[in-house]
Design a protein around this motif. Sequence first.
Motif, PDB file in Angstrom:
ATOM      1  N   UNK A   1      16.124  28.710  76.391  1.00 49.63           N
ATOM      2  CA  UNK A   1      17.507  28.316  76.197  1.00 49.63           C
ATOM      3  C   UNK A   1      17.674  27.692  74.810  1.00 49.63           C
ATOM      4  N   UNK A   2      18.873  27.856  74.256  1.00 52.09           N
ATOM      5  CA  UNK A   2      19.117  27.307  72.938  1.00 52.09           C
ATOM      6  C   UNK A   2      19.195  25.798  72.960  1.00 52.09           C
ATOM      7  N   UNK A   3      18.811  25.216  71.838  1.00 53.80           N
ATOM      8  CA  UNK A   3      18.869  23.757  71.743  1.00 53.80           C
ATOM      9  C   UNK A   3      20.273  23.327  71.361  1.00 53.80           C
ATOM     10  N   UNK A   4      20.587  22.071  71.600  1.00 53.28           N
ATOM     11  CA  UNK A   4      21.898  21.545  71.286  1.00 53.28           C
ATOM     12  C   UNK A   4      22.016  21.226  69.804  1.00 53.28           C
ATOM     13  N   UNK A 149      17.595  20.321  86.669  1.00 60.99           N
ATOM     14  CA  UNK A 149      17.186  21.693  86.341  1.00 60.99           C
ATOM     15  C   UNK A 149      18.214  22.343  85.419  1.00 60.99           C
ATOM     16  N   UNK A 150      19.497  22.181  85.745  1.00 58.09           N
ATOM     17  CA  UNK A 150      20.560  22.832  84.980  1.00 58.09           C
ATOM     18  C   UNK A 150      20.629  22.308  83.553  1.00 58.09           C
ATOM     19  N   UNK A 151      20.645  20.982  83.408  1.00 63.05           N
ATOM     20  CA  UNK A 151      20.803  20.397  82.076  1.00 63.05           C
ATOM     21  C   UNK A 151      19.549  20.607  81.230  1.00 63.05           C
ATOM     22  N   UNK A 152      18.377  20.438  81.840  1.00 58.83           N
ATOM     23  CA  UNK A 152      17.139  20.648  81.085  1.00 58.83           C
ATOM     24  C   UNK A 152      16.979  22.112  80.691  1.00 58.83           C
ATOM     25  N   UNK A 153      17.592  23.018  81.448  1.00 58.45           N
ATOM     26  CA  UNK A 153      17.554  24.427  81.084  1.00 58.45           C
ATOM     27  C   UNK A 153      18.260  24.702  79.767  1.00 58.45           C
ATOM     28  N   UNK A 154      19.209  23.827  79.420  1.00 56.79           N
ATOM     29  CA  UNK A 154      19.945  23.992  78.178  1.00 56.79           C
ATOM     30  C   UNK A 154      19.280  23.299  76.995  1.00 56.79           C
ATOM     31  N   UNK A 155      18.672  22.161  77.254  1.00 55.99           N
ATOM     32  CA  UNK A 155      18.096  21.404  76.135  1.00 55.99           C
ATOM     33  C   UNK A 155      16.584  21.571  76.036  1.00 55.99           C
ATOM     34  N   UNK A 352      29.489  22.845  70.329  1.00 52.89           N
ATOM     35  CA  UNK A 352      30.607  21.968  70.686  1.00 52.89           C
ATOM     36  C   UNK A 352      31.012  22.202  72.119  1.00 52.89           C
ATOM     37  N   UNK A 353      31.296  23.462  72.452  1.00 50.54           N
ATOM     38  CA  UNK A 353      31.670  23.771  73.831  1.00 50.54           C
ATOM     39  C   UNK A 353      30.486  23.605  74.767  1.00 50.54           C
ATOM     40  N   UNK A 354      29.294  23.864  74.234  1.00 45.25           N
ATOM     41  CA  UNK A 354      28.106  23.658  75.063  1.00 45.25           C
ATOM     42  C   UNK A 354      27.980  22.183  75.436  1.00 45.25           C
ATOM     43  N   UNK A 355      28.287  21.299  74.490  1.00 44.60           N
ATOM     44  CA  UNK A 355      28.269  19.865  74.776  1.00 44.60           C
ATOM     45  C   UNK A 355      29.304  19.481  75.811  1.00 44.60           C
ATOM     46  N   UNK A 356      30.505  20.125  75.732  1.00 43.76           N
ATOM     47  CA  UNK A 356      31.543  19.868  76.725  1.00 43.76           C
ATOM     48  C   UNK A 356      31.117  20.344  78.102  1.00 43.76           C
ATOM     49  N   UNK A 357      30.466  21.504  78.157  1.00 44.70           N
ATOM     50  CA  UNK A 357      30.013  22.031  79.442  1.00 44.70           C
ATOM     51  C   UNK A 357      28.919  21.164  80.050  1.00 44.70           C
ATOM     52  N   UNK A 358      28.033  20.651  79.208  1.00 43.53           N
ATOM     53  CA  UNK A 358      27.004  19.740  79.713  1.00 43.53           C
ATOM     54  C   UNK A 358      27.659  18.453  80.203  1.00 43.53           C
TER      55      UNK A 358
END
Length: 574
Positions: A1-4, A149-155, A352-358
């Motif tokens: 997954x992409x990093x923030x 699991x969900x949040x760590x999957x993104x970061x 930006x939107x990824x941060x909003x979704x998190x």
Amino acid sequence: MGSLKSIDLVVFLVYFAVVTFYGYWIYRKKKKESVSASHDYFLAEGSLTWWAIGASLIASNISAEQFIGMSGNGYFVGIAVAAYEWIAALALIIIAVWFMPVYLKNKIYTMPQFLKTRYNETVSLIMAIFWLFLYVFVNLTSILYLGAIAISGLIGPEYLHAVMIGLAIFSLIITLGGMKVIGYTDVIQVAVLIIGGFATIYFALTIVGEKFGVGRDAIAGFKTLMQQAPDHFKMILQKPTEASSQSEIDKYLILPGIAMYLAGQWIVNLNYWGCNQYITQRALGADLNTARKGILFAGFLKLMMPIIVMLPGIAAFVLHENGGLQKEMLDASGTVNQDQAYSAILSFLPNGLKGLSIAALTAAIVASLAGKLNSIATIYTLDIHMKYFRKKTKETEGSGAEKSMVWIGKVVAFTSIAIAVIFEWNDLLGINSKGGFTFIQEYTGFISPGVFAMFILGMFWKRTTGQAAVVGLITGLVVILFFKLFAVNIFGHETLLYTAFKNSKGAYEIPFLINMGWSFFFTMLVMIGISLAGPKVNPKAFALDKEMFKVSPQILAMIVVTLLILVALYVKFW
């Protein structure tokens, strides 16, 4: 997954700061008011508006099991899983009109208190202990684990445990402020949840549209989903035949077509929304009209939740089936995992939107954890500690007792979240292997039929006895375990009561929603039979009158609008 990126971090920190400072402002403000410390902490008595009640109900309900678990089921099954949300809207109408007047007229503040008032101390204590175990070992653990699991999957999966601890601490901070802080911060949480959720599905649909050459258009993307996965847009699954694939059978085992509407689907929703401390607690401190408006507002919001929590799963399915999201849908073991669907979609979002979704994910998770922790603290403090462990001395009366109750509640909240972290540090309960949403529904469903039978007969049949309630609870559990573990071996896989199908492991299985329906049916029979041997009117029966259940024109209008939307949805996607 992409990093923030930096902008994502800024967006998330703004969300964190707004919730924290608003919660602190509410906390400071409530300390100046005259409501007793314990009632303010556990119930926010009389201080939540209808829109705060409705928002808090949704924020506490929509959590990791929806974002991750229901999105995962959307990936696997499709829109049929929306039944849990849309039937909930109908269940909330029933709760608002018929259940809340009974609770509020009899000054019921906790579900064990209801059982004690209507039945006896034994029933109350049994259920108080059970609810505590259920909330800690099924709800808290699953919400915390799936959220991490969900949040760590993104970061980055290496941050799983750090995210888990962060979610636990954030939810505990909000919980320590009491139900009023939870209720009003939930308004912000649900706003972030809805804005972030709609933004996520909008971009997911534009990605689908671009992938299939119809342009970056959300509506065109939605039409493409319907064209590419028509079976994912059927509310009613057909009963499998000998020609059915294993995938079709596995889907039916989770959502058994029209049969589930005649069985467990109603029990799941009416028990969850009407007999659940975690949910009803938000409305029990309000007057009847405010409580009804809040509950119906929540029902209206439930109608749009599948768009946010289920549709991303279908988008992930279509993209994955057509060559996209190949790495994103894999879990740590390298196999495709349906619960990765939501975080897989989030990985495509712009900076930006990824941060909003998190932030939206975090809002849903933290609101649910905080609400659950407050309910655990309320049940333990009011229904167990103050009854069985409190020393009856003058020092424990008055303001000293109030402060002691609040302090005990905070200790219980801290202990509960610590237990959840310990058990889910390495997923000791196996939530990941079962699928998060199915894990919660199935294990909660073991006692839902017996509990709902106790409540429905206790409210509306004056003859129901305490002995019937105890036997009914045991009967419900025994029957559902019998159908799950022994019925097929004894009676075969095809009877008048059920049809069992071979699951992916090769064993015959009865859909658990069908098990719940029969468990409820036999529990009702047993409870009615035992109660008929008692007095015609139980001395502890509630006094009911028709005036209690009358609704205002405004309430009636809210009900009609909800029903019209619900009918339109089922007509469209039947």
